[in-house]
Every structure is written in C-alpha cells, then in structure tokens.
Design a protein around this motif. Structure first.
Motif, PDB file in Angstrom:
ATOM      1  N   SER A  81       0.926   9.180  -6.149  1.00 24.08           N
ATOM      2  CA  SER A  81       0.943  10.546  -5.614  1.00 24.08           C
ATOM      3  C   SER A  81       1.478  11.564  -6.623  1.00 24.08           C
ATOM      4  O   SER A  81       1.307  12.760  -6.451  1.00 24.08           O
ATOM      5  N   GLY A  82       2.157  11.067  -7.655  1.00 22.76           N
ATOM      6  CA  GLY A  82       2.750  11.974  -8.626  1.00 22.76           C
ATOM      7  C   GLY A  82       4.071  12.555  -8.154  1.00 22.76           C
ATOM      8  O   GLY A  82       4.667  13.403  -8.831  1.00 22.76           O
ATOM      9  N   VAL A  83       4.561  12.079  -7.020  1.00 24.09           N
ATOM     10  CA  VAL A  83       5.795  12.638  -6.466  1.00 24.09           C
ATOM     11  C   VAL A  83       7.036  12.214  -7.275  1.00 24.09           C
ATOM     12  O   VAL A  83       8.065  12.891  -7.240  1.00 24.09           O
ATOM     13  N   LEU A  84       6.884  11.106  -8.008  1.00 22.75           N
ATOM     14  CA  LEU A  84       8.019  10.630  -8.807  1.00 22.75           C
ATOM     15  C   LEU A  84       7.936  11.233 -10.209  1.00 22.75           C
ATOM     16  O   LEU A  84       7.114  10.795 -11.034  1.00 22.75           O
ATOM     17  N   ASP A  85       8.761  12.212 -10.479  1.00 21.85           N
ATOM     18  CA  ASP A  85       8.780  12.812 -11.811  1.00 21.85           C
ATOM     19  C   ASP A  85       8.978  11.721 -12.866  1.00 21.85           C
ATOM     20  O   ASP A  85       9.769  10.789 -12.654  1.00 21.85           O
ATOM     21  N   HIS A  86       8.289  11.868 -13.983  1.00 22.93           N
ATOM     22  CA  HIS A  86       8.408  10.977 -15.147  1.00 22.93           C
ATOM     23  C   HIS A  86       7.719   9.613 -14.955  1.00 22.93           C
ATOM     24  O   HIS A  86       7.819   8.750 -15.825  1.00 22.93           O
ATOM     25  N   ALA A 145       0.835  -1.210   0.000  1.00 23.18           N
ATOM     26  CA  ALA A 145       0.000   0.000   0.000  1.00 23.18           C
ATOM     27  C   ALA A 145       0.870   1.261   0.000  1.00 23.18           C
ATOM     28  O   ALA A 145       0.545   2.244  -0.663  1.00 23.18           O
ATOM     29  N   ILE A 146       1.976   1.211   0.703  1.00 19.30           N
ATOM     30  CA  ILE A 146       2.859   2.387   0.766  1.00 19.30           C
ATOM     31  C   ILE A 146       3.512   2.638  -0.602  1.00 19.30           C
ATOM     32  O   ILE A 146       3.666   3.778  -1.029  1.00 19.30           O
ATOM     33  N   LEU A 147       3.843   1.557  -1.300  1.00 22.49           N
ATOM     34  CA  LEU A 147       4.378   1.723  -2.662  1.00 22.49           C
ATOM     35  C   LEU A 147       3.316   2.319  -3.587  1.00 22.49           C
ATOM     36  O   LEU A 147       3.600   3.260  -4.343  1.00 22.49           O
ATOM     37  N   ILE A 148       2.099   1.783  -3.532  1.00 22.38           N
ATOM     38  CA  ILE A 148       1.045   2.276  -4.430  1.00 22.38           C
ATOM     39  C   ILE A 148       0.722   3.731  -4.109  1.00 22.38           C
ATOM     40  O   ILE A 148       0.495   4.542  -5.011  1.00 22.38           O
ATOM     41  N   ARG A 149       0.746   4.060  -2.833  1.00 17.96           N
ATOM     42  CA  ARG A 149       0.499   5.464  -2.471  1.00 17.96           C
ATOM     43  C   ARG A 149       1.561   6.366  -3.090  1.00 17.96           C
ATOM     44  O   ARG A 149       1.265   7.425  -3.642  1.00 17.96           O
ATOM     45  N   GLN A 150       2.818   5.928  -3.011  1.00 16.34           N
ATOM     46  CA  GLN A 150       3.908   6.746  -3.581  1.00 16.34           C
ATOM     47  C   GLN A 150       3.744   6.887  -5.098  1.00 16.34           C
ATOM     48  O   GLN A 150       3.821   7.982  -5.652  1.00 16.34           O
ATOM     49  N   LEU A 151       3.478   5.740  -5.760  1.00 19.13           N
ATOM     50  CA  LEU A 151       3.361   5.773  -7.226  1.00 19.13           C
ATOM     51  C   LEU A 151       2.160   6.602  -7.687  1.00 19.13           C
ATOM     52  O   LEU A 151       2.207   7.236  -8.738  1.00 19.13           O
TER      53      LEU A 151
END
Ligand SMILES: N[C@@H](CCC(=O)N[C@@H](CS)C(=O)NCC(=O)O)C(=O)O
Length: 208
Positions: free
Chosen positions: A166-171, A158-164
C-alpha cells in the motif's frame, strides 16, 4: 453461543483483522470494539499482556493474535482439522507474525532511526521472508497455505501483503512484495476476491 467482544485498534489491518474477517465469514456475531489510539494508554494496563488484540468470550479474555485467529478460524471453518495441515497453517501465521514484529518495532522509533531500520528490513529480512513464504505457498499447490481452502493463515498473509503493497510504510518500497514474492501478491488479490472477504469489506464500505 458465547458472547464475543474483539478489542483492536481502529484500522482495517494488523493483527486483529483476520479475526474480524473470520467471525464475519463464519456468521459469528461479535462486538467490534475499535479502540481509539487516544484511549489506549488508559486501557493498556487492563489487557493480559499490555497489547491488542484481546478477545472476550462471556467476560473471559484471550490474547495473542495467532491464538485468537486460530480460535476464530476453528469456529468459522477457516482452520484445518487435519493435524499436518493445521501445522502448515500455524507455520505460515507464525512466519507472518515474525515480519509484523520486525515492522512493529520500527513504529515508535525516532524518524532517522526508523528510516535506517526500515531500509535495512526492506533490503534483507522482509524480502527473505516473502520469498520463503512464497515457497511455502507453492509447496502447497500455490493457492492456499494449508489444505485446499481458505484458512486464517491466508487471511493473515494477505493482510500483510496488502499493508506492504500500500505504500503506507515509509521507507519500505510499495513494489517490494511484487519483486520478492509476486505469487504472494496474486494470493493476496485472490483472498480479497473471496466472496466472504468481499462481503466483509462491502459491509464496511471499504474498497480492497
Ligand atoms: N504477540 C502479541 C503482540 C501484540 C501487539 O504488539 N499488538 C500491538 C498492536 S498490533 C499493540 O498492542 N501495540 C500497542 C502497545 O504495545 O502498547 C500478539 O500477537 O497479539
């Protein structure tokens, strides 16, 4: 009970987050040592493998996030006692760790290389892993990765999916999880709505 201190970077995610949540759910007191990035250079040589998270238990250290998560999960009732279900829990955690490792390797790249590497990940390996993780979730009934209750594998995924998402990872497009693994997005929402997870973030005043 041992005295615990978890050292990890000061953000609500990453490899240390499942441990913080598991301790909170289990009612296990611990020192939440949030390491400022500015202090990391000085502290790195003193860690077992030059990385975080590190758990100290009565002064003894344990490193490697999945080992720490499993340990915290066992203390907190978030790790299966059945050997097969425990292996399914490990499998999901290790698969998520594969994705984290790929993403983490891009963090320090120069901008152009970072862009190319992340676009390549978003075009192949990340959707592949998300689709396969979704298959694993479905194979276990669709609600949890192992057994019929929340485990540290659910927290880590869930923490990975939240990060992915969130748009926080450019590109890396924020709708990638929705496209490649819509059930993982539902799973992530369900995990965030778990009363213990909700209570953890409410205590910190974080909206999830
Ligand atoms: N295999 C290790 C990898 C740990 C790792 O690379 N942690 C990152 C943060 S998530 C780190 O410490 N980065 C800083 C550095 O390597 O100097 C684990 O699962 O704990």
């Amino acid at each position: 009970m041992r005295n615990y201190k978890l050292s990890y970077f000061d953000f609500h995610g990453g490899r240390g987050e499942p441990v913080r949540i598991a301790f909170s759910i289990g009612g296990i007191p611990f020192e939440d040592d949030r390491v400022p990035f500015a202090e990391w250079g000085a502290r790195k040589p003193g860690t077992p493998f030059g990385s975080l998270p590190v758990l100290e238990a009565d002064g003894k250290t344990l490193s490697q996030s999945n080992a720490i998560s499993r340990y915290a999960g066992k203390l907190a009732g978030l790790y299966p006692s059945d050997p097969w279900e425990a292996a399914l829990c490990d499998e999901a955690m290790d698969a998520v760790e594969d994705v984290i490792t790929e993403i983490a390797a891009t963090m320090v790249l120069p901008e152009e290389e970072k862009k190319a590497r992340r676009q390549a990940l978003a075009a192949g390996p990340i959707p592949f892993y998300l689709a396969r993780l979704q298959q694993k979730l479905e194979a276990n009934g669709g609600k949890y990765f192992a057994g019929d209750s929340l485990t540290v594998a659910d927290l880590k995924a869930a923490i990975l999916i939240r990060q992915l998402s969130s748009g926080v990872l450019d590109h890396v497009p924020a709708d990638l999880p929705k496209k490649a693994g819509p059930q993982l997005v539902e799973h992530y929402r369900r995990v965030m709505d778990d009363p213990g997870v909700k209570a953890y973030y409410a205590k910190l005043g974080v909206d999830v």
